[in-house]
Design a protein around this motif. Structure first.
Motif, mmCIF file in Angstrom:
data_model
loop_
_atom_site.group_PDB
_atom_site.id
_atom_site.type_symbol
_atom_site.label_atom_id
_atom_site.label_comp_id
_atom_site.label_asym_id
_atom_site.label_seq_id
_atom_site.Cartn_x
_atom_site.Cartn_y
_atom_site.Cartn_z
ATOM 1 N N PHE A 166 6.049 -3.596 -0.379
ATOM 2 C CA PHE A 166 5.493 -2.264 -0.665
ATOM 3 C C PHE A 166 6.613 -1.233 -0.592
ATOM 4 O O PHE A 166 7.609 -1.448 0.087
ATOM 5 C CB PHE A 166 4.398 -1.930 0.351
ATOM 6 C CG PHE A 166 3.176 -2.811 0.243
ATOM 7 C CD1 PHE A 166 2.107 -2.442 -0.542
ATOM 8 C CD2 PHE A 166 3.106 -4.014 0.943
ATOM 9 C CE1 PHE A 166 0.969 -3.251 -0.628
ATOM 10 C CE2 PHE A 166 1.986 -4.828 0.862
ATOM 11 C CZ PHE A 166 0.909 -4.444 0.071
ATOM 12 N N PRO A 167 6.464 -0.076 -1.288
ATOM 13 C CA PRO A 167 5.364 0.290 -2.187
ATOM 14 C C PRO A 167 5.405 -0.512 -3.485
ATOM 15 O O PRO A 167 6.443 -1.052 -3.859
ATOM 16 C CB PRO A 167 5.608 1.778 -2.443
ATOM 17 C CG PRO A 167 7.100 1.922 -2.318
ATOM 18 C CD PRO A 167 7.502 0.971 -1.215
ATOM 19 N N MET A 168 4.259 -0.572 -4.167
ATOM 20 C CA MET A 168 4.152 -1.313 -5.415
ATOM 21 C C MET A 168 3.231 -0.584 -6.381
ATOM 22 O O MET A 168 2.180 -0.071 -5.982
ATOM 23 C CB MET A 168 3.610 -2.721 -5.154
ATOM 24 C CG MET A 168 3.397 -3.581 -6.394
ATOM 25 S SD MET A 168 4.914 -3.900 -7.344
ATOM 26 C CE MET A 168 5.880 -4.794 -6.123
ATOM 27 N N VAL A 169 3.626 -0.525 -7.641
ATOM 28 C CA VAL A 169 2.751 -0.048 -8.710
ATOM 29 C C VAL A 169 2.077 -1.283 -9.306
ATOM 30 O O VAL A 169 2.760 -2.166 -9.823
ATOM 31 C CB VAL A 169 3.537 0.703 -9.800
ATOM 32 C CG1 VAL A 169 2.612 1.062 -10.967
ATOM 33 C CG2 VAL A 169 4.179 1.965 -9.230
ATOM 34 N N PRO A 170 0.745 -1.399 -9.210
ATOM 35 C CA PRO A 170 0.072 -2.577 -9.743
ATOM 36 C C PRO A 170 -0.033 -2.525 -11.269
ATOM 37 O O PRO A 170 0.436 -1.580 -11.901
ATOM 38 C CB PRO A 170 -1.304 -2.507 -9.084
ATOM 39 C CG PRO A 170 -1.546 -1.039 -8.919
ATOM 40 C CD PRO A 170 -0.192 -0.440 -8.607
ATOM 41 N N GLY A 171 -0.692 -3.524 -11.818
ATOM 42 C CA GLY A 171 -0.873 -3.573 -13.271
ATOM 43 C C GLY A 171 -0.061 -4.689 -13.891
ATOM 44 O O GLY A 171 1.091 -4.469 -14.268
#
Length: 326
Positions: free
Chosen positions: A58-63
């Motif tokens: 983390f942090p992470m941008v999902p998708g």
């Protein structure tokens, strides 16, 4: 500055917040893309809710999917203005993904937008549709034809299942859809091309090693007892294309279907699928899917609705594809 859905971890909880980022915050990659659409897959649901421990850093941008337009490129295969698609490759899990207005990725991970397609249509298909196409192609490669008999699609109301039904029906197969929500989804599944819809519970009972033969082929997204029961019902020489574990990763079966009926178990992976095979599948799925599919098999949400829908998708309360308009 641009908008993104960012996942952080607080204790053992995963938090999802809309955040303003700068391009300098993005991870390394040769191609910068202005994202038009992403989508919410089952794996995204696990990541956003934190249930599946999909994300380790983390942090992470999902998708795990996105489609958009190239704004900068150090890769000679892509130039500013090119429309592109990305699915898989650990994006949204290990590398920031598509639920942001911008994404920076490796050129090797991208696929040029096929003709007769656009970003919205591409995300109506997405990883789910690509996986479904790979399943169908695997059954065809195994010489399972429309004349071979019925094809069972499990988890039929999900993204992979709904596309698989449309593709198989378009190719002339007789499709039987298995769903845990027959009353809610029967009308949709029939409209997509299923000839019959059966309750998932029919396949969740403990089965004998071999049952009465019924299925020429299977597209399975569920695993566990559902797949085990379906395998016991396969025709001689049948084939099962398996691509999911919505019901669990176990497979409580025996060798009997394989050694007494010559059944083939075909593992399908779309995450690291080679580019040539990936492109061919994209071209074929665009060619085969009827225009009616795009009218009824998807719903569109905004970034700030992702957390709510992530909870719904992991609880099995979502039918078809969920687009995220970025």
């Amino acid at each position: 500055m641009f908008k993104a859905l960012v996942l952080t971890q607080e204790g053992k909880s995963t938090l999802a917040n809309i955040t303003q980022l700068q391009e300098s915050d993005l991870p390394e990659g040769e191609v910068l893309v202005d994202v038009a659409y992403s989508s919410l897959n089952y794996k995204d649901g696990l990541a956003v809710t934190g249930i599946g421990r999909i994300i380790r850093n983390f942090p992470m941008v999902p998708g795990i999917d996105f489609a958009g337009v190239v704004s900068e490129s150090a890769d000679p295969r892509y130039k500013k203005g090119d429309e592109v698609i990305l699915t898989g490759w650990g994006v949204g899990e290990n590398h920031w993904g598509g639920m942001a207005e911008k994404a920076r990725v490796k050129g090797d991970w991208l696929v040029p937008m096929p003709q007769a397609c656009n970003a919205k249509k591409a995300m109506m298909i997405g990883t789910a549709g690509l996986t479904a196409m790979l399943c169908v192609q695997a059954l065809q490669d195994a010489k399972i034809t429309p004349e071979s008999g019925e094809i069972l699609v499990t988890g039929a109301s999900g993204g992979v299942g709904s596309v698989a039904i449309s593709l198989l029906a378009r190719l002339g197969y007789k499709v039987v859809a298995s769903s845990g929500r027959v009353e809610q989804n029967s009308e949709l599944l029939i409209s997509l091309g299923a000839s019959e819809v059966i309750e998932r519970s029919e396949l969740e009972q403990d089965s004998r090693p071999l049952e009465k033969q019924r299925w020429a082929g299977i597209v399975d997204t569920v695993g566990n007892k559902v797949l085990a029961a379906a395998l016991a019902q396969m025709n001689y020489g049948g084939a099962a294309a398996i691509c999911g574990l919505a019901g669990g990763f176990a497979l409580p079966t025996t060798v009997m279907p394989f050694i007494l009926r010559g059944v083939s178990l075909l593992g399908i992976d779309s995450v690291s699928c080679p580019l040539e095979k990936r492109q061919a599948a994209w071209e074929r799925v665009i060619e085969l899917l009827p225009e009616s599919y795009y009218q009824q098999a998807a719903q569109t949400i905004e970034l700030d609705e992702v957390a709510t829908y992530a909870d719904k998708i992991v609880k099995g309360q979502v039918t078809g594809r969920v687009l995220v308009k970025v």
